[in-house]
Design a protein around this motif. Structure first.
Motif, PDB file in Angstrom:
ATOM      1  N   ASN A 205      31.130  27.355  42.453  1.00  0.00           N
ATOM      2  CA  ASN A 205      32.364  26.916  41.800  1.00  0.00           C
ATOM      3  C   ASN A 205      32.315  25.405  41.609  1.00  0.00           C
ATOM      4  O   ASN A 205      31.774  24.693  42.450  1.00  0.00           O
TER       5      ASN A 205
ATOM      6  N   SER B   8      28.658  37.001  44.819  1.00  0.00           N
ATOM      7  CA  SER B   8      28.746  36.040  45.925  1.00  0.00           C
ATOM      8  C   SER B   8      28.071  36.552  47.183  1.00  0.00           C
ATOM      9  O   SER B   8      27.525  35.765  47.959  1.00  0.00           O
TER      10      SER B   8
ATOM     11  N   GLU C 171      33.951  41.122  42.514  1.00  0.00           N
ATOM     12  CA  GLU C 171      33.050  41.396  43.645  1.00  0.00           C
ATOM     13  C   GLU C 171      33.410  42.756  44.257  1.00  0.00           C
ATOM     14  O   GLU C 171      33.790  42.862  45.437  1.00  0.00           O
TER      15      GLU C 171
ATOM     16  N   GLY D 217      36.255  35.300  34.068  1.00  0.00           N
ATOM     17  CA  GLY D 217      37.216  34.794  35.055  1.00  0.00           C
ATOM     18  C   GLY D 217      36.824  33.412  35.552  1.00  0.00           C
ATOM     19  O   GLY D 217      36.230  32.617  34.815  1.00  0.00           O
ATOM     20  N   VAL D 218      37.138  33.149  36.821  1.00  0.00           N
ATOM     21  CA  VAL D 218      36.935  31.810  37.390  1.00  0.00           C
ATOM     22  C   VAL D 218      35.493  31.346  37.158  1.00  0.00           C
ATOM     23  O   VAL D 218      35.245  30.286  36.589  1.00  0.00           O
ATOM     24  N   LEU D 219      34.510  32.132  37.596  1.00  0.00           N
ATOM     25  CA  LEU D 219      33.125  31.681  37.504  1.00  0.00           C
ATOM     26  C   LEU D 219      32.508  31.940  36.144  1.00  0.00           C
ATOM     27  O   LEU D 219      31.768  31.105  35.623  1.00  0.00           O
TER      28      LEU D 219
ATOM     29  N   VAL E  32      38.421  28.901  44.619  1.00  0.00           N
ATOM     30  CA  VAL E  32      37.679  30.169  44.500  1.00  0.00           C
ATOM     31  C   VAL E  32      38.509  31.185  43.717  1.00  0.00           C
ATOM     32  O   VAL E  32      38.005  31.908  42.863  1.00  0.00           O
TER      33      VAL E  32
ATOM     34  N   LYS F 246      30.765  46.639  39.390  1.00  0.00           N
ATOM     35  CA  LYS F 246      29.473  46.105  38.927  1.00  0.00           C
ATOM     36  C   LYS F 246      28.529  47.253  38.538  1.00  0.00           C
ATOM     37  O   LYS F 246      27.920  47.219  37.478  1.00  0.00           O
TER      38      LYS F 246
ATOM     39  N   ASP G 153      34.599  40.193  27.992  1.00  0.00           N
ATOM     40  CA  ASP G 153      35.494  40.654  29.068  1.00  0.00           C
ATOM     41  C   ASP G 153      36.110  41.962  28.614  1.00  0.00           C
ATOM     42  O   ASP G 153      36.045  42.317  27.429  1.00  0.00           O
TER      43      ASP G 153
ATOM     44  N   THR H 226      39.071  36.939  44.098  1.00  0.00           N
ATOM     45  CA  THR H 226      37.724  37.018  44.665  1.00  0.00           C
ATOM     46  C   THR H 226      37.768  36.882  46.181  1.00  0.00           C
ATOM     47  O   THR H 226      37.056  37.602  46.902  1.00  0.00           O
TER      48      THR H 226
END
Ligand code: NAD
Length: 320
Positions: free
Chosen positions: A145, A121, A94, A13-15, A237, A99, A34, A241
């Motif tokens: 980020n 995070s 998150e 994803g984003v990060l 962000v 996780k 993924d 998230t």
């Protein structure tokens, strides 16, 4: 020099996409994993965007970009993703149960030597150390980020992490051009998110309660010289998230304002697919968000006064 040359990124994803791309650009061999092909396809689009930024902002050549691409592979198969990994970095949502579930599936698949790091995070390595089955080789390596300019890596261990794993992680961070920020103790939010999460939450409270517009909140912040305000940061962000963090900590701390903020973000953005910058829309529309307009911080024309007064008046009218 670290022995960590083969990285597997869990979550694209984003990060995850940023850390994977940056590590490949810096010479690491990277597998991106993924759960869904669609997620991998979205990350390839994001990587195309980073390639452009690395050329324009970092002066990367076509050859550098091609070489980075050559070092990247993609898969939805966890076993093959980690079969030859020196380092695994987890950047899945998150949400503690997601996780934990992933670490439990991962544990029997890892080579003996593999070091595992979480990019969480706000959670702690001690929250997941047992799930990994290798607590001595588990710690956090938290990237910010916009990794290409916010080049820091916050390194946090739990009491069972070995010194060797910590040293390897610090070396890896330096090798990919990060300034290591070592944490002396476990801390939810490290250094960065100890103030960044409260900042975004406080700004969101002003929006949720209808006190000021997102643009005016960002104007106020950007007057100090920052090129992005807190509402613009929500977009960077990513709304998923932002929602996950506010929802989890709102419940955990019984924080009514934070829970209202989480609901606001869910209703206005997540549920509508307006997930922030990478989706083209969040608080702002992309490309060319309003906060990048040259006149965003300008003193308005005098003719704008009645319109501005009407905003103030809507509150005072209640008193009449
Ligand atoms: P995201 O929602 O953009 O991406 C999460 C990715 O994980 C998605 O592609 C999703 O398909 C995938 N995923 C979901 N379940 C999975 C599973 N079981 N296995 C593998 N992949 C799975 O989230 P993000 O913003 O990239 O955040 C990822 C982690 O990084 C979170 O812990 C977050 O707190 C942290 N982080 C985020 C930022 C940020 O600015 N977005 C900054 C630093 C750290």
């Amino acid at each position: 020099m670290s022995t960590l040359n083969r990285l597997t990124m869990l979550g694209s994803g984003v990060l995850g996409a940023q850390v994977a791309w940056h590590s490949a650009f810096k010479g690491k061999t990277v597998v991106i994993y993924d759960i869904a092909e669609e997620a991998l396809e979205r990350s390839k689009i994001a990587l195309d965007g980073y390639a452009v930024i690395y050329q324009s902002d970092l002066g990367a050549s076509e050859a550098d970009i091609d070489a980075a691409r050559q070092r990247l592979t993609y898969t939805t198969d966890l076993a093959s993703a980690v079969a030859d990994a020196d380092l695994v970095i987890e950047a899945v949502p998150e949400v503690p149960s997601i996780k934990s579930g992933l670490y439990t599936s991962l544990a029997p698949l890892l080579p003996e030597r593999t070091i595992v790091a979480t990019n969480t995070s706000t959670l702690l390595p001690s929250d997941f150390a047992a799930d990994t089955g290798r607590p001595e080789k588990f710690l956090t390596l938290h990237f910010a980020n916009q990794i290409w300019k916010m080049n820091l890596a916050e390194i946090m261990a739990h009491e069972g992490t070995s010194r060797d794993a910590i040293t390897q992680a610090v070396e890896f961070a330096i090798e990919i051009g990060m300034v290591p920020i070592p944490l002396r103790k476990e801390q939810n939010g490290y250094v960065l998110n100890s103030w960044f999460v409260p900042l975004l939450n406080a700004a969101q409270t002003l929006v949720t309660k209808g006190i000021a517009t997102p643009e005016d909140i960002d104007r106020t912040y950007m007057m100090s010289g920052a090129n992005l305000g807190p509402m613009g940061w929500f977009d960077v962000v990513g709304m998923t998230t932002a929602y996950n963090v506010m929802s989890y900590w709102g419940h955990k701390n019984d924080d009514a304002d934070m829970l209202s903020n989480a609901e606001y973000v869910k209703e206005h953005f997540v549920d509508k697919g307006h997930l922030g910058l990478l989706s083209g829309k969040g608080y702002y529309e992309y490309p060319n968000p309003a906060y990048q307009r040259p006149d965003f911080l300008a003193v308005p024309e005098i003719g704008a006064a009645p319109e501005i007064a009407a905003i103030v008046g809507s509150a005072s009218a209640v008193l009449h």
